[in-house]
Design an enzyme around this catalytic site. Structure first.
Site, PDB file in Angstrom:
ATOM      1  N   HIS A 315     -48.964  18.911 -14.767  1.00  0.00           N
ATOM      2  CA  HIS A 315     -49.268  20.338 -14.666  1.00  0.00           C
ATOM      3  C   HIS A 315     -49.199  20.757 -13.217  1.00  0.00           C
ATOM      4  O   HIS A 315     -49.558  19.985 -12.332  1.00  0.00           O
ATOM      5  CB  HIS A 315     -50.658  20.642 -15.229  1.00  0.00           C
ATOM      6  CG  HIS A 315     -50.841  22.079 -15.543  1.00  0.00           C
ATOM      7  ND1 HIS A 315     -51.228  23.003 -14.598  1.00  0.00           N
ATOM      8  CD2 HIS A 315     -50.649  22.754 -16.693  1.00  0.00           C
ATOM      9  CE1 HIS A 315     -51.274  24.186 -15.174  1.00  0.00           C
ATOM     10  NE2 HIS A 315     -50.923  24.081 -16.429  1.00  0.00           N
ATOM     11  N   ASP A 372     -50.476  20.923 -24.226  1.00  0.00           N
ATOM     12  CA  ASP A 372     -49.468  20.757 -25.276  1.00  0.00           C
ATOM     13  C   ASP A 372     -49.452  19.356 -25.878  1.00  0.00           C
ATOM     14  O   ASP A 372     -48.762  19.120 -26.868  1.00  0.00           O
ATOM     15  CB  ASP A 372     -48.073  21.071 -24.712  1.00  0.00           C
ATOM     16  CG  ASP A 372     -47.933  22.531 -24.340  1.00  0.00           C
ATOM     17  OD1 ASP A 372     -48.412  23.368 -25.113  1.00  0.00           O
ATOM     18  OD2 ASP A 372     -47.378  22.842 -23.273  1.00  0.00           O
TER      19      ASP A 372
HETATM   20  N1  CMC Z   1     -42.982  12.893 -16.808  1.00  0.00           N
HETATM   21  C1  CMC Z   1     -42.508  12.177 -15.765  1.00  0.00           C
HETATM   22  N2  CMC Z   1     -42.566  12.582 -14.485  1.00  0.00           N
HETATM   23  C2  CMC Z   1     -43.131  13.778 -14.239  1.00  0.00           C
HETATM   24  C3  CMC Z   1     -43.647  14.569 -15.272  1.00  0.00           C
HETATM   25  C4  CMC Z   1     -43.567  14.096 -16.591  1.00  0.00           C
HETATM   26  N3  CMC Z   1     -44.040  14.830 -17.601  1.00  0.00           N
HETATM   27  N4  CMC Z   1     -44.139  15.701 -14.741  1.00  0.00           N
HETATM   28  C5  CMC Z   1     -43.935  15.627 -13.420  1.00  0.00           C
HETATM   29  N5  CMC Z   1     -43.330  14.452 -13.116  1.00  0.00           N
HETATM   30  C6  CMC Z   1     -42.998  13.974 -11.759  1.00  0.00           C
HETATM   31  C7  CMC Z   1     -41.755  14.671 -11.227  1.00  0.00           C
HETATM   32  O1  CMC Z   1     -40.579  13.946 -11.519  1.00  0.00           O
HETATM   33  C8  CMC Z   1     -42.056  14.730  -9.743  1.00  0.00           C
HETATM   34  O2  CMC Z   1     -41.751  13.474  -9.199  1.00  0.00           O
HETATM   35  P1  CMC Z   1     -41.225  13.385  -7.665  1.00  0.00           P
HETATM   36  O3  CMC Z   1     -42.338  13.908  -6.818  1.00  0.00           O
HETATM   37  O4  CMC Z   1     -40.952  11.936  -7.488  1.00  0.00           O
HETATM   38  O5  CMC Z   1     -39.992  14.247  -7.606  1.00  0.00           O
HETATM   39  C9  CMC Z   1     -43.575  14.901  -9.689  1.00  0.00           C
HETATM   40  O6  CMC Z   1     -44.072  14.325 -10.908  1.00  0.00           O
HETATM   41  C10 CMC Z   1     -44.044  16.353  -9.584  1.00  0.00           C
HETATM   42  O7  CMC Z   1     -43.415  17.052 -10.641  1.00  0.00           O
HETATM   43  P2  CMC Z   1     -42.873  18.531 -10.508  1.00  0.00           P
HETATM   44  O8  CMC Z   1     -41.829  18.759 -11.534  1.00  0.00           O
HETATM   45  O9  CMC Z   1     -42.528  18.801  -9.070  1.00  0.00           O
HETATM   46  O10 CMC Z   1     -44.192  19.315 -10.843  1.00  0.00           O
HETATM   47  P3  CMC Z   1     -44.281  20.835 -11.213  1.00  0.00           P
HETATM   48  O11 CMC Z   1     -45.624  21.273 -10.825  1.00  0.00           O
HETATM   49  O12 CMC Z   1     -43.125  21.568 -10.621  1.00  0.00           O
HETATM   50  O13 CMC Z   1     -44.061  20.849 -12.799  1.00  0.00           O
HETATM   51  C11 CMC Z   1     -44.524  20.566 -15.113  1.00  0.00           C
HETATM   52  C12 CMC Z   1     -45.108  20.851 -13.708  1.00  0.00           C
HETATM   53  C13 CMC Z   1     -45.593  20.858 -16.121  1.00  0.00           C
HETATM   54  C14 CMC Z   1     -43.337  21.492 -15.361  1.00  0.00           C
HETATM   55  C15 CMC Z   1     -44.088  19.092 -15.170  1.00  0.00           C
HETATM   56  O14 CMC Z   1     -45.203  18.253 -15.009  1.00  0.00           O
HETATM   57  C16 CMC Z   1     -43.372  18.761 -16.485  1.00  0.00           C
HETATM   58  O15 CMC Z   1     -42.157  18.913 -16.567  1.00  0.00           O
HETATM   59  N6  CMC Z   1     -44.120  18.308 -17.533  1.00  0.00           N
HETATM   60  C17 CMC Z   1     -43.517  18.081 -18.831  1.00  0.00           C
HETATM   61  C18 CMC Z   1     -43.396  19.402 -19.586  1.00  0.00           C
HETATM   62  C19 CMC Z   1     -44.746  19.906 -20.054  1.00  0.00           C
HETATM   63  O16 CMC Z   1     -45.533  19.183 -20.624  1.00  0.00           O
HETATM   64  N7  CMC Z   1     -44.972  21.217 -19.865  1.00  0.00           N
HETATM   65  C20 CMC Z   1     -46.194  21.886 -20.329  1.00  0.00           C
HETATM   66  C21 CMC Z   1     -47.059  22.344 -19.187  1.00  0.00           C
HETATM   67  S1  CMC Z   1     -48.743  22.768 -19.722  1.00  0.00           S
HETATM   68  C22 CMC Z   1     -48.547  24.161 -20.730  1.00  0.00           C
HETATM   69  C23 CMC Z   1     -48.252  25.365 -19.956  1.00  0.00           C
HETATM   70  O17 CMC Z   1     -49.158  25.968 -19.423  1.00  0.00           O
HETATM   71  O18 CMC Z   1     -47.070  25.701 -19.913  1.00  0.00           O
END
Ligand code: CMC
Length: 437
Positions: A315, A372
């Site tokens: 998140h 989720d």
């Molecule tokens: N599985 C594997 N690696 C992950 C995941 C995951 N679910 N989420 C983040 N990472 C890694 C990502 O690869 C990155 O690694 P690095 O620093 O080495 O590049 C690091 O963790 C930070 O991730 P980010 O994508 O920069 O983080 P963000 O804040 O931009 O994205 C997120 C947040 C929720 C989009 C992401 O965690 C994700 O894609 N999660 C899976 C989809 C998901 O469950 N979404 C629902 C969110 S909660 C409901 C809502 O409010 O929408």
């Protein structure tokens, strides 16, 4: 080379201004502190003063507004609606009380609540002509596409020529969204539409429209009603997330509430946002069909060359735990137990969570189950098909979107949302003729 330095008081609550040194020149940027001590550097005049803008793709460091609706402390796993902790809100309130709280800033008195419920009940029907729209969609069309289109279409039936109508349209949308969602479900399974019943409470009415058949009586299960109430409340608002920021952005052009919410629905649909609830179940099914090999999927999620992510994990704001996920994990056990449903996906989810939480990749990156992760297992047990999960999220998020839309509208001095960019393209050049291309 230009040198930037920024200096600000470390005693956050007493900070008055931040000093920015750009190319040797000092600028004082005002500081602002929220009621929970959050500190912001007000860069409203930055470009006018310095000619420079900030660059923050994904807006991870940008406060887009001041708001009194929802507070999150991601480090501590805190979520509060109008100051009330989510745990208490989820335990004690009905969804429409929460909607009232978000929209109007206070919990309703008994009389206010009754009036609110009565006015919602008065608007649950959609115009009969709207039924024609459903016929035009392919039966397998995704219900989120239908939801976004039909919500935008409401603006054609209910224009908002004055303030009174704007307020009424907020009520109309709360009242009609369950009807629109239930109709799209009925269409997808080839069953006749079931009309709303205004003697039923909000959650019961949605379950009735979704699951009742004209050929036999349908009694709403108290377990389903309670579970739905909880799920809707936990999704009701989440400050400036992707879909809410979209609603605010569209609303900032003074677009009507239906157009703004339709845009929010479109933003919610994406798998990184609300669409993750559908993807979680698809992922758990994939693991089930692959000999329950959790380790393999954890390894895939960690592999930078593999686009796979653990859906329902991570998140932007929560870096400790998502309080909504904690509540839903407990609720999943309870709901499945009460309904007598044994779902292997629940065990897979728990095992996956254990494996991931003990893996240094997830620990170091502070990736925890989000809202989720367990919600889909509850929806499944309730009999709601996977394709409808994100629609359920939208039903819950609706009051939050509208509260934020309303807050923005009512805040004096609001400006249209219009970020800047850092242009990286070609500098000026002449257009060549065909022979020179
Ligand atoms: N599985 C594997 N690696 C992950 C995941 C995951 N679910 N989420 C983040 N990472 C890694 C990502 O690869 C990155 O690694 P690095 O620093 O080495 O590049 C690091 O963790 C930070 O991730 P980010 O994508 O920069 O983080 P963000 O804040 O931009 O994205 C997120 C947040 C929720 C989009 C992401 O965690 C994700 O894609 N999660 C899976 C989809 C998901 O469950 N979404 C629902 C969110 S909660 C409901 C809502 O409010 O929408």
């Amino acid at each position: 080379m230009e040198v930037w330095e920024i200096e600000m008081s470390t005693a956050h609550t007493s900070a008055q201004s931040a000093k920015l040194i750009l190319d040797g020149q000092e600028y004082d940027l005002p500081m602002t502190v929220g009621s929970e001590g959050e500190v912001g550097i007000d860069i409203g005049k930055l470009r006018a003063l310095t000619g420079a803008v900030t660059l923050d793709p994904g807006y991870g460091n940008t406060g887009s507004c001041r708001s009194t609706i929802t507070f999150i402390d991601g480090e501590k796993g805190i979520l509060r609606y109008r100051g009330y902790p989510i745990e208490e809100v989820a335990e004690k309130l009905q969804f429409l009380e929460v909607a009232y709280l978000l929209l109007y800033g206070k919990l309703p008195t008994k009389a206010e609540y009754e009036t609110f419920v009565a006015s919602v009940n008065q608007h649950t029907l959609v115009n009969e002509e709207m039924k024609n729209f459903y016929v035009g969609y392919p039966r397998r069309g995704h219900p989120m596409a239908i939801l976004a289109s039909l919500v935008a279409s409401l603006a054609t039936f209910h224009p908002s020529p004055n303030e009174e109508e704007v307020e009424l349209n907020i009520i109309r949308l709360i009242a009609k969204l369950p009807t629109i969602a239930a109709f799209s479900y009925k269409m997808s399974v080839g069953q006749p539409f079931v009309y709303p019943r205004n003697d039923l409470a909000y959650c019961e009415n949605f379950l009735h429209m979704t699951f009742a058949l004209p050929v036999e009586p349908y009694i709403v299960s108290p377990t389903l009603r309670k579970a739905l109430n909880l799920l809707l409340i936990l999704h009701a608002d989440h400050e400036q997330n992707c879909s809410t920021s979209t609603v605010r952005m569209v609303g900032s052009s003074q677009a009507n509430v239906f157009a703004s919410v339709a845009a929010g629905i479109a933003a919610l649909w994406g798998p990184l946002h609300g669409g993750a609830n559908q993807r979680v179940i698809e992922m758990l099914e994939m693991i089930r069909d692959d000999d329950m090999d959790f380790q393999k999927y954890v390894a895939k999620a960690k592999d930078k060359n593999d686009p796979f992510r653990l859906m329902g994990f991570g998140h932007r704001v929560y870096k400790n735990f998502d309080p909504r996920a904690k509540i839903l994990k407990g609720a999943a056990d309870e709901v499945l137990g009460e309904l007598g449903v044994e779902d292997p996906l629940l065990e897979i989810a728990k095992n996956l969570e254990d494996v991931a939480l003990n893996d240094s990749y997830f620990v170091e990156k502070k990736l925890y189950p989000n809202v989720d992760f367990y919600s889909g297992i509850i929806y499944r047990a309730m009999g709601i098909p996977t394709g409808m999960f994100t629609v359920m999220f939208a039903l819950g998020r609706l009051p939050g979107w509208m509260a934020q839309w309303k807050e923005q509208r009512e805040t004096p001095g609001g400006r249209i949302g219009r970020p800047r960019q850092i242009y990286d393209g070609e500098t000026q050049r002449p257009v060549p003729g065909f022979d020179a291309r």
